[in-house]
Design a protein around this motif. Structure first.
Motif: not given
Length: 85
Positions: A12-21, A37-40
Motif C-alpha cells: 500500500d503506497g499510502a502506508r509506505a509514505r506514512l512509514e517514511a514520514e 508497483d509505484e516504485l517498480a
C-alpha cells in the motif's frame, strides 16, 4: 550513472509514505517511497533515463531488504522483460 536512495516500500503506497514520514524521511530528497508497483515503475523510468546502478538503503534495514527482494525486484524485472539471475 548511479543513484543512491533511501527506500520505503509496501503493498500500500499510502502506508509506505506514512512509514517514511514516521522515520523522519518524508522530505528527504533521496527518498523513494510507495507501493511495489509505484516504485517498480519509478525505478524503470529512472533506468530508461540512464541510471544503471541503484544503491538502496532503508531505515528498517532487514525488513525492507526482504520486501525489495521479494516484491519489488520481481516487478522491476517484469517491467524490463528480464528473468531473475
Amino acid at each position: 550513472v548511479a543513484l543512491r536512495a533511501r527506500i520505503v516500500s509496501h503493498d500500500d503506497g499510502a502506508r509506505a509514505r506514512l512509514e517514511a514520514e514516521r522515520a523522519g524521511l518524508a522530505h528527504a530528497p533521496d527518498l523513494l517511497a510507495g507501493s511495489y508497483d509505484e516504485l517498480a515503475a519509478r525505478i524503470v523510468a529512472l533506468h530508461r533515463q540512464g541510471v544503471d546502478r541503484f544503491e538502496l538503503s532503508s531505515p528498517r534495514s532487514l525488513d525492507e531488504v526482504y520486501r525489495v527482494g521479494e516484491h519489488l525486484l520481481p516487478r522491476v524485472r517484469q517491467l524490463l522483460g528480464r528473468k531473475a539471475a
